[in-house]
Scaffold this motif. Structure first.
Motif, mmCIF file in Angstrom:
data_model
loop_
_atom_site.group_PDB
_atom_site.id
_atom_site.type_symbol
_atom_site.label_atom_id
_atom_site.label_comp_id
_atom_site.label_asym_id
_atom_site.label_seq_id
_atom_site.Cartn_x
_atom_site.Cartn_y
_atom_site.Cartn_z
ATOM 1 N N ARG A 171 16.153 43.947 48.347
ATOM 2 C CA ARG A 171 15.078 43.212 49.031
ATOM 3 C C ARG A 171 14.713 41.916 48.286
ATOM 4 O O ARG A 171 14.439 40.905 48.919
ATOM 5 C CB ARG A 171 13.860 44.132 49.178
ATOM 6 N N ASN B 288 0.473 43.331 43.079
ATOM 7 C CA ASN B 288 1.121 44.646 43.032
ATOM 8 C C ASN B 288 1.557 44.975 41.614
ATOM 9 O O ASN B 288 1.593 44.091 40.768
ATOM 10 C CB ASN B 288 2.354 44.621 43.955
ATOM 11 N N ASP C 271 -2.239 44.921 52.342
ATOM 12 C CA ASP C 271 -2.173 44.606 53.776
ATOM 13 C C ASP C 271 -1.366 45.622 54.592
ATOM 14 O O ASP C 271 -1.228 45.469 55.795
ATOM 15 C CB ASP C 271 -1.578 43.202 53.975
ATOM 16 N N ARG D 282 11.669 41.360 39.965
ATOM 17 C CA ARG D 282 11.672 42.321 41.081
ATOM 18 C C ARG D 282 13.108 42.802 41.322
ATOM 19 O O ARG D 282 13.339 43.977 41.583
ATOM 20 C CB ARG D 282 11.095 41.664 42.343
ATOM 21 N N HIS E 171 6.873 41.172 58.809
ATOM 22 C CA HIS E 171 7.832 42.155 58.302
ATOM 23 C C HIS E 171 8.947 42.316 59.334
ATOM 24 O O HIS E 171 9.166 43.396 59.858
ATOM 25 C CB HIS E 171 7.161 43.498 58.042
ATOM 26 N N ARG F 274 12.490 34.143 52.743
ATOM 27 C CA ARG F 274 11.145 33.559 52.705
ATOM 28 C C ARG F 274 11.007 32.445 51.677
ATOM 29 O O ARG F 274 10.478 31.367 51.976
ATOM 30 C CB ARG F 274 10.148 34.686 52.407
HETATM 31 C C1 G6P Z 1 3.719 44.753 52.318
HETATM 32 C C2 G6P Z 1 2.972 45.398 51.206
HETATM 33 C C3 G6P Z 1 2.929 44.519 49.995
HETATM 34 C C4 G6P Z 1 4.332 44.124 49.612
HETATM 35 C C5 G6P Z 1 5.037 43.480 50.769
HETATM 36 C C6 G6P Z 1 6.484 43.261 50.402
HETATM 37 O O1 G6P Z 1 3.027 43.693 52.868
HETATM 38 O O2 G6P Z 1 1.667 45.756 51.537
HETATM 39 O O3 G6P Z 1 2.299 45.208 48.960
HETATM 40 O O4 G6P Z 1 4.330 43.245 48.513
HETATM 41 O O5 G6P Z 1 4.985 44.301 51.889
HETATM 42 O O6 G6P Z 1 7.081 42.496 51.360
HETATM 43 P P1 G6P Z 1 8.426 41.739 51.076
HETATM 44 O O7 G6P Z 1 8.643 40.975 52.310
HETATM 45 O O8 G6P Z 1 8.211 40.886 49.844
HETATM 46 O O9 G6P Z 1 9.456 42.791 50.830
#
Ligand code: G6P
Ligand code: MN
Length: 451
Positions: free
Chosen positions: A288, A150, A173, A95, A241, A296
């Motif tokens: 990110r 994903n 989600d 990633r 988030h 996390r």
């Molecule tokens: C949301 C999206 C997911 C994604 C995630 C990333 O929940 O729907 O598809 O993977 O965010 O979150 P992160 O905290 O890993 O950046």
């Protein structure tokens, strides 16, 4: 339909999301009875780190549920009724590459959007098909795979092409997270909202937000014009988030709606509609993926370590819409509840001015035989055009993967709205080919010199 209690396997058992999902399952055991939970992962070490945490979550609620941790697909899937899939091919290390390579060229670096999403798609389609085949071989013949893996739009399109009859429901989600925020702003529980929505995954718009039959979009518009899609107290709205980058993302709904107030956009549209601002705010050396690894992931691993040492499990993971949503969807599949959820589904005329066979994200009634989408009708030219271009980029990427075609990959990158020129597309693609040597199928040029 099968009779409860169910056998449920989680593919990608070593994910940081696993404890949260299992916690959601535990609080819903009355509604969704389970005989066994199995964790399956090809990374045994990672899964073994997370597994004791998951076991503790289960045992806090039930002594009876059998718990199995395995890297053997036969053990994982034999007789399973449900498989929750959440694979991350190449893990956070890859990633990081998906995000950093485009950024070095001044292009958005994102997990699922732009070149990063396309790269992740090239890694994930074939392993996802392998997983489907394993489930097909071992699991209950009516088993459902509920897939969070994903980049969901590309994965869904790849699966549609390669395994059209598989019982896979692709979900995300993000819409439901947006609905949770809407609920918080409006002061109503998100389950009270009924929304209309159209688009592709991570690329769509809410067109109506009904509460008791009344459209609350006008009220939300006023709030968003001040705060974006967050309550004034951001952290309270969204524990999942809540990192600064996510707060910024929710706030960015405001500039988008300042310009296009008609519909409420999926937050991911920021990457396509305001890429310059996004790039300006991204740190090419710390993206990110780094935030997640240092946040996390580290927190959960540390908690697992502490639990092993002391027998006390610190508070280390979120239980929220992510886990709740997948359980809601699985329940509706299991008991033919026909609950209405936003999911990915083949268009088949639901959106009349998008291709019949496009995978779209729209509200659907979830039956035990799968989703029945609602009829959307025609979408405005602006949105239709954005959608067509994104769809073409994603479809070309899927074709590139299946055919091993360099040209199609380059077309996919060039067509993506986040990529300004052919030269950017090529430079990024060529670097990504190097970085993804261990993961991508070989991409051949049809018109190579001397051929
Ligand atoms: C949301 C999206 C997911 C994604 C995630 C990333 O929940 O729907 O598809 O993977 O965010 O979150 P992160 O905290 O890993 O950046
Ligand atoms: Mn998503």
């Amino acid at each position: 339909m099968f009779t409860p209690p169910f056998i449920l396997s989680i593919a990608g058992g070593g994910s940081t999301y696993t404890p949260g999902i299992v916690k959601s399952l535990m609080v819903r055991l009355q509604d969704f009875p389970l005989a066994e939970i199995r964790l399956y992962d090809i990374d045994e070490a990672r899964q073994n780190t997370i597994a004791p945490v998951v076991e503790k979550v289960i045992r806090d609620h039930s002594q009876r549920i059998k718990f199995t941790v395995t890297s053997d697909p036969e053990v994982a899937f034999s007789g399973a009724h449900f498989v929750f899939a959440q694979m991350r091919v190449g893990q956070y290390k890859m990633r990081e590459q998906d995000e950093k390579i485009p950024l070095r060229h001044g292009v958005v670096g994102q997990e699922t959007c732009g070149p990063g999403g396309l790269a992740y798609g090239l890694r994930t389609i074939l392993p996802m098909v392998e997983l489907i085949d394993l489930v097909d071989r071992y699991a209950h013949e009516k088993a459902w795979i509920v897939n969070y893996s994903n980049p969901a739009a590309i994965v869904a399109e790849g699966v549609r092409r390669l395994r059209p009859n598989a019982r896979v429901l692709n979900i995300c989600d993000m819409p439901v997270a947006a609905m949770r925020n809407m609920g918080a702003i409006l002061g109503v529980d998100r389950h009270k909202l009924e929304v209309d929505y159209f688009g592709l995954n991570h690329f769509g718009w809410f067109t109506r937000v009904l509460v008791d039959g009344e459209d609350k979009l006008p009220e939300l518009r006023k709030h968003i014009a001040k705060f974006g899609l967050l309550t004034e107290d951001a952290a309270k709205t969204d524990p999942q988030h809540s990192d600064p980058s996510w707060v910024k993302t929710w706030r960015n709904i405001k500039p988008i709606m300042d310009n296009f107030p008609e519909y409420l956009p999926n937050p991911y549209l920021q990457y396509y509609l305001m890429p310059n601002q996004i790039v300006a705010h991204q740190n090419p050396d710390y993206t990110r993926a780094n935030e997640v690894m240092d946040g996390r992931e580290k927190k959960l691993f540390a908690a697992a370590e502490e639990y092993k040492r002391t027998g006390i499990l610190p508070d280390a993971f979120h239980v929220g819409v992510h886990g709740e949503f997948i359980v809601d969807v699985a329940r509706s599949l299991a008991f033919n509840l026909r609950s209405r959820h936003l999911v990915m589904v083949e268009n088949r005329g639901a959106i009349t001015n998008l291709p019949y066979d496009a995978v779209v994200e729209v509200p659907a009634y979830i039956t035990s035989e799968g989703p029945e989408p609602i009829r959307i009708g025609q979408v405005p030219l602006f949105h239709q055009t954005l959608l067509q271009q994104q769809l073409a980029s994603e479809q070309l990427l899927v074709e590139a993967t299946i055919e091993g075609s360099y040209e199609k990959a380059l077309q996919a990158f060039t067509l993506n709205r986040t990529v300004p020129t052919m030269e950017h597309a090529k430079a990024i693609l060529d670097e990504m080919i190097e970085a993804n040597r261990d993961y991508w199928p070989a991409l051949q040029k049809a018109w190579q010199d001397g051929e």
